[in-house]
Design an enzyme around this catalytic site. Structure first.
Site, short mmCIF file in Angstrom:
data_model
loop_
_atom_site.label_atom_id
_atom_site.label_comp_id
_atom_site.label_asym_id
_atom_site.label_seq_id
_atom_site.Cartn_x
_atom_site.Cartn_y
_atom_site.Cartn_z
N THR A 146 63.78 -33.81 -33.73
CA THR A 146 62.80 -34.91 -33.70
C THR A 146 61.59 -34.48 -34.52
O THR A 146 61.33 -33.28 -34.68
CB THR A 146 62.41 -35.28 -32.26
OG1 THR A 146 61.88 -34.12 -31.61
CG2 THR A 146 63.60 -35.82 -31.48
N LEU B 84 57.70 -26.33 -34.58
CA LEU B 84 58.41 -25.07 -34.83
C LEU B 84 58.31 -24.62 -36.28
O LEU B 84 58.26 -23.42 -36.55
CB LEU B 84 59.86 -25.19 -34.38
CG LEU B 84 60.04 -25.40 -32.87
CD1 LEU B 84 61.51 -25.43 -32.50
CD2 LEU B 84 59.30 -24.36 -32.04
N VAL C 115 58.10 -34.48 -34.40
CA VAL C 115 56.99 -33.63 -33.95
C VAL C 115 57.49 -32.25 -33.54
O VAL C 115 56.83 -31.24 -33.81
CB VAL C 115 56.18 -34.32 -32.82
CG1 VAL C 115 55.02 -33.45 -32.37
CG2 VAL C 115 55.67 -35.68 -33.29
N CYS C 116 58.67 -32.19 -32.95
CA CYS C 116 59.23 -30.90 -32.55
C CYS C 116 59.52 -30.04 -33.78
O CYS C 116 59.24 -28.84 -33.79
CB CYS C 116 60.50 -31.09 -31.73
SG CYS C 116 60.21 -31.90 -30.16
N THR C 117 60.04 -30.66 -34.82
CA THR C 117 60.31 -29.94 -36.06
C THR C 117 58.99 -29.43 -36.65
O THR C 117 58.90 -28.26 -37.07
CB THR C 117 61.06 -30.84 -37.05
OG1 THR C 117 62.29 -31.27 -36.43
CG2 THR C 117 61.38 -30.10 -38.34
#
Length: 153
Positions: free
Chosen positions: A42, A49, A44-46
């Site tokens: 997704t 990280l 924002v998660c990408t």
């Protein structure tokens, strides 16, 4: 309730994207930066990280280990790690126990999903105590990377 600065970090052993057991206790004597994230692949998660990936050398140079944790399966996390060239372990909290212990678990998330990790960041010191804790209620927000970097120094 999420963990507070000064508390002992809850111990855990989870399966990594490399299908190996990884325990928090493996890193005693090093600082550990833990990033909880809702779901692999997704936006924002990408971003969260990838920001850590791009500053990996900084943390490694300060004797700090980065770990990413989500409720995704280790197989999903392996593909996510491969596609984004993350140099750090992604750990599967598929049973949601660690996210709950850190106060970083949505009971209800979007699209009717239940039991998804909240976006959160913790820094654990060399003695395994919490020295930074940030749990975000809004999954669209990112942790305070500058504050995390400052605490790790």
């Amino acid at each position: 309730m999420s963990l507070q600065v000064g508390q002992a970090a809850p111990q855990f052993t989870l399966v990594s994207s490399a299908l190996k057991s990884v325990a928090l206790s493996d890193f005693k004597g090093r600082k550990v930066v833990i990033h909880f994230f809702p779901l692999a692949f997704t936006g924002v998660c990408t971003t969260q990280l990838c920001t850590m990936r791009d500053s990996f050398g900084y943390y490694d140079g300060l004797n700090a280990t980065i770990l990413g944790i989500s409720v995704d399966s280790p197989f999903t996390l392996a593909k996510f790690k491969e596609e984004n060239n993350y140099q750090f372990d992604l750990l599967s909290d598929f049973n949601k126990e660690v996210s709950a212990a850190y106060g970083a678990l949505y009971q209800e998330f979007v699209m009717g999903l239940k039991g998804v990790s909240k976006r959160a960041a913790f820094v654990i010191d060399e003695e395994q105590n919490v020295i930074y804790a940030e749990v975000l209620e809004n999954a669209g927000e990112l942790p305070d990377f500058a504050a995390i970097a400052e605490v790790v120094k």
